[in-house]
Design an enzyme around this catalytic site. Structure first.
Site, PDB file in Angstrom:
ATOM      1  N   ARG A  45      88.888 -86.887  21.933  1.00  0.00           N
ATOM      2  CA  ARG A  45      88.367 -85.776  21.130  1.00  0.00           C
ATOM      3  C   ARG A  45      86.994 -85.346  21.629  1.00  0.00           C
ATOM      4  O   ARG A  45      86.751 -84.159  21.899  1.00  0.00           O
ATOM      5  CB  ARG A  45      88.298 -86.202  19.648  1.00  0.00           C
TER       6      ARG A  45
ATOM      7  N   ARG B  86      79.297 -96.392  23.918  1.00  0.00           N
ATOM      8  CA  ARG B  86      78.715 -97.623  23.397  1.00  0.00           C
ATOM      9  C   ARG B  86      77.961 -98.299  24.536  1.00  0.00           C
ATOM     10  O   ARG B  86      78.396 -98.239  25.692  1.00  0.00           O
ATOM     11  CB  ARG B  86      79.808 -98.589  22.884  1.00  0.00           C
TER      12      ARG B  86
ATOM     13  N   GLU C 220      71.067-102.810  20.126  1.00  0.00           N
ATOM     14  CA  GLU C 220      70.333-101.792  19.362  1.00  0.00           C
ATOM     15  C   GLU C 220      69.860-102.388  18.043  1.00  0.00           C
ATOM     16  O   GLU C 220      70.579-103.184  17.451  1.00  0.00           O
ATOM     17  CB  GLU C 220      71.271-100.605  19.062  1.00  0.00           C
TER      18      GLU C 220
ATOM     19  N   HIS D 122      70.499 -93.619  19.321  1.00  0.00           N
ATOM     20  CA  HIS D 122      71.885 -93.562  18.812  1.00  0.00           C
ATOM     21  C   HIS D 122      72.014 -92.500  17.709  1.00  0.00           C
ATOM     22  O   HIS D 122      72.246 -92.807  16.540  1.00  0.00           O
ATOM     23  CB  HIS D 122      72.331 -94.933  18.286  1.00  0.00           C
TER      24      HIS D 122
HETATM   25  P1  NAP Z   1      89.161 -90.794  21.080  1.00  0.00           P
HETATM   26  O1  NAP Z   1      89.642 -89.436  20.703  1.00  0.00           O
HETATM   27  O2  NAP Z   1      90.004 -91.982  20.719  1.00  0.00           O
HETATM   28  O3  NAP Z   1      88.907 -90.790  22.658  1.00  0.00           O
HETATM   29  C1  NAP Z   1      88.663 -91.943  23.381  1.00  0.00           C
HETATM   30  C2  NAP Z   1      89.153 -91.725  24.813  1.00  0.00           C
HETATM   31  O4  NAP Z   1      88.841 -92.883  25.576  1.00  0.00           O
HETATM   32  C3  NAP Z   1      90.643 -91.505  24.905  1.00  0.00           C
HETATM   33  O5  NAP Z   1      90.868 -90.289  25.563  1.00  0.00           O
HETATM   34  C4  NAP Z   1      91.166 -92.658  25.753  1.00  0.00           C
HETATM   35  O6  NAP Z   1      92.072 -92.128  26.696  1.00  0.00           O
HETATM   36  C5  NAP Z   1      89.920 -93.178  26.443  1.00  0.00           C
HETATM   37  N1  NAP Z   1      89.995 -94.628  26.653  1.00  0.00           N
HETATM   38  C6  NAP Z   1      90.389 -95.580  25.788  1.00  0.00           C
HETATM   39  N2  NAP Z   1      90.344 -96.778  26.361  1.00  0.00           N
HETATM   40  C7  NAP Z   1      89.894 -96.579  27.618  1.00  0.00           C
HETATM   41  C8  NAP Z   1      89.674 -97.442  28.716  1.00  0.00           C
HETATM   42  N3  NAP Z   1      89.881 -98.756  28.634  1.00  0.00           N
HETATM   43  N4  NAP Z   1      89.207 -96.911  29.862  1.00  0.00           N
HETATM   44  C9  NAP Z   1      89.004 -95.576  29.974  1.00  0.00           C
HETATM   45  N5  NAP Z   1      89.206 -94.708  28.959  1.00  0.00           N
HETATM   46  C10 NAP Z   1      89.666 -95.205  27.805  1.00  0.00           C
HETATM   47  O7  NAP Z   1      87.735 -91.094  20.456  1.00  0.00           O
HETATM   48  P2  NAP Z   1      86.527 -90.067  20.197  1.00  0.00           P
HETATM   49  O8  NAP Z   1      86.596 -89.571  18.797  1.00  0.00           O
HETATM   50  O9  NAP Z   1      86.472 -89.085  21.313  1.00  0.00           O
HETATM   51  O10 NAP Z   1      85.286 -91.090  20.285  1.00  0.00           O
HETATM   52  C11 NAP Z   1      85.042 -91.787  21.483  1.00  0.00           C
HETATM   53  C12 NAP Z   1      83.940 -92.821  21.305  1.00  0.00           C
HETATM   54  O11 NAP Z   1      82.683 -92.181  21.207  1.00  0.00           O
HETATM   55  C13 NAP Z   1      84.014 -93.662  20.032  1.00  0.00           C
HETATM   56  O12 NAP Z   1      84.926 -94.740  20.174  1.00  0.00           O
HETATM   57  C14 NAP Z   1      82.592 -94.142  19.866  1.00  0.00           C
HETATM   58  O13 NAP Z   1      82.395 -95.385  20.516  1.00  0.00           O
HETATM   59  C15 NAP Z   1      81.763 -93.086  20.598  1.00  0.00           C
HETATM   60  N6  NAP Z   1      80.933 -92.334  19.630  1.00  0.00           N
HETATM   61  C16 NAP Z   1      79.577 -92.371  19.773  1.00  0.00           C
HETATM   62  C17 NAP Z   1      78.761 -91.669  18.899  1.00  0.00           C
HETATM   63  C18 NAP Z   1      77.269 -91.664  19.037  1.00  0.00           C
HETATM   64  O14 NAP Z   1      76.576 -91.490  18.044  1.00  0.00           O
HETATM   65  N7  NAP Z   1      76.725 -91.831  20.234  1.00  0.00           N
HETATM   66  C19 NAP Z   1      79.349 -90.956  17.845  1.00  0.00           C
HETATM   67  C20 NAP Z   1      80.729 -90.921  17.738  1.00  0.00           C
HETATM   68  C21 NAP Z   1      81.518 -91.612  18.642  1.00  0.00           C
HETATM   69  P3  NAP Z   1      93.320 -92.985  27.234  1.00  0.00           P
HETATM   70  O15 NAP Z   1      94.087 -93.396  26.026  1.00  0.00           O
HETATM   71  O16 NAP Z   1      94.033 -92.047  28.153  1.00  0.00           O
HETATM   72  O17 NAP Z   1      92.716 -94.139  27.985  1.00  0.00           O
END
Ligand code: NAP
Length: 314
Positions: free
Chosen positions: A156, A234, A263, A281
């Site tokens: 996403r 992360r 953190e 963060h």
């Molecule tokens: P999401 O829709 O589940 O997207 C995660 C993506 O990561 C998926 O496309 C998945 O694709 C890929 N992925 C999963 N395992 C992987 C691996 N081992 N190697 C490479 N790619 C991998 O999640 P999202 O809503 O975009 O959020 C992503 C992350 O952003 C969260 O889990 C969180 O840790 C982080 N986040 C950070 C903040 C902040 O404040 N900085 C805020 C919100 C979220 P595949 O299934 O094709 O591998």
């Protein structure tokens, strides 16, 4: 009158939504307890719901203290610190907060990309320290237009970053566990191969064991002396000692980081480096998004306790 369900608050949500929880449930403030283990032992038997975030450990050992637990409602999208498998094995659903934070986190990823390339934070310091006045113009930086952004984790948030990068006339490539053939971007099956083709690698995958240290020396060397690293995923996804060495020796051009190991007591070696942009963060930390995330916690709990389908189960 029916008794209110008992909820354990490990990490609170925003005040307006805490008040909504207060109105409907009996809250037990683990976050405010002096002796948290003793508190868990004392109230654990009656707890039916948990409110927390995916930055605080929620372990099988804690589950053992909560025999009547029915639901874990997270105020975050990431859940790498939550033992979801152990919860599900006991029939306890976990909910998170997808989608509502996607745009704000993607905005930060772009802002960090720009800052790393164009040196906005460095320019700020340059002006404030009187160096513009005393030393003249700051050295030119690097253009973003036409560069290649390699996104690790085209989910996403990753897709929202890609859309923004395209608007800035960047090329987009990505790495994930599988190719998404419907997407118009080049796929690379390893992070190192992606890095070798990218001017900036942006991390947008989940944390946890599967991605721990994904960005290692090989990936950083693939980026090379002109390459940048942006991390909004992360801290655990990056081998931090290797990143520090690469920055200290200018083996990469720069990094811009919203997330770190340990953190908020992050490695202070970062403080001394001029080629790194640091954020506390704050990817999702706007009033609007934090409000929407907190509301999802309230709404998921309400759905559960009124026997309706959960809005956003993990
Ligand atoms: P999401 O829709 O589940 O997207 C995660 C993506 O990561 C998926 O496309 C998945 O694709 C890929 N992925 C999963 N395992 C992987 C691996 N081992 N190697 C490479 N790619 C991998 O999640 P999202 O809503 O975009 O959020 C992503 C992350 O952003 C969260 O889990 C969180 O840790 C982080 N986040 C950070 C903040 C902040 O404040 N900085 C805020 C919100 C979220 P595949 O299934 O094709 O591998």
């Amino acid at each position: 009158m029916a008794t209110k369900p008992d909820i354990l608050v490990i990490i609170p949500i925003r005040p307006a939504q805490m008040q909504m929880l207060q109105d409907s449930y009996t809250l037990h403030r683990y976050d405010q307890a002096e002796d948290r283990d003793a508190f868990l032992t004392e109230v654990g038997d009656k707890i039916r719901g948990v409110v927390t975030m995916g930055i605080s450990p929620f372990t099988e050992d804690m589950l053992d203290h909560l025999p009547r637990l029915e639901i874990v409602a997270l105020g975050s999208v990431g859940y790498d610190t939550i033992d979801v498998e152990a919860c599900n094995a006991r029939g306890i659903p976990v909910t998170n907060t997808p989608d509502v934070l996607t745009n704000d986190v993607a905005d930060l990823a772009m802002a960090l990309t720009f800052d790393s390339f164009r040196g906005y934070s460095r320019g700020e310091r340059y002006v404030r320290q009187g160096r513009w006045r005393d030393e003249g113009s700051m050295a030119p930086t690097t253009s973003v237009t036409g560069k290649t952004m390699g996104i690790v984790g085209l989910g996403r948030i990753g897709k929202a970053i890609a859309r923004r990068a395209e608007a800035f006339e960047m090329k987009v490539a990505y790495h994930g566990r599988r190719e998404q053939s419907e997407m118009p971007y080049a796929f690379f099956d390893t992070p190192a191969a992606l890095a070798a083709e990218s001017d900036v690698v942006v991390l947008a995958c989940p944390g946890g064991d599967e991605t721990r240290g994904l960005v290692n020396r090989e990936v950083l060397d693939g980026l090379g002396a002109d390459g940048h690293l942006v991390n909004i995923s992360r801290g655990s996804v990056v081998n931090e000692p290797e990143l520090l060495k690469a920055l200290q020796n200018n083996r990469i051009a720069g990094a811009a980081l919203d997330v770190f190991d340990n953190e908020p007591k992050i490695n202070e070696a970062f403080f001394t480096l001029d080629n790194v942009v640091l954020q506390p963060h704050v990817g999702s930390a706007t009033q609007e998004t934090r409000g929407a995330m907190a509301q999802l916690v309230v709404d998921n709990l309400a759905a559960h306790f009124s026997g309706k389908p959960l809005l956003t189960p993990v």
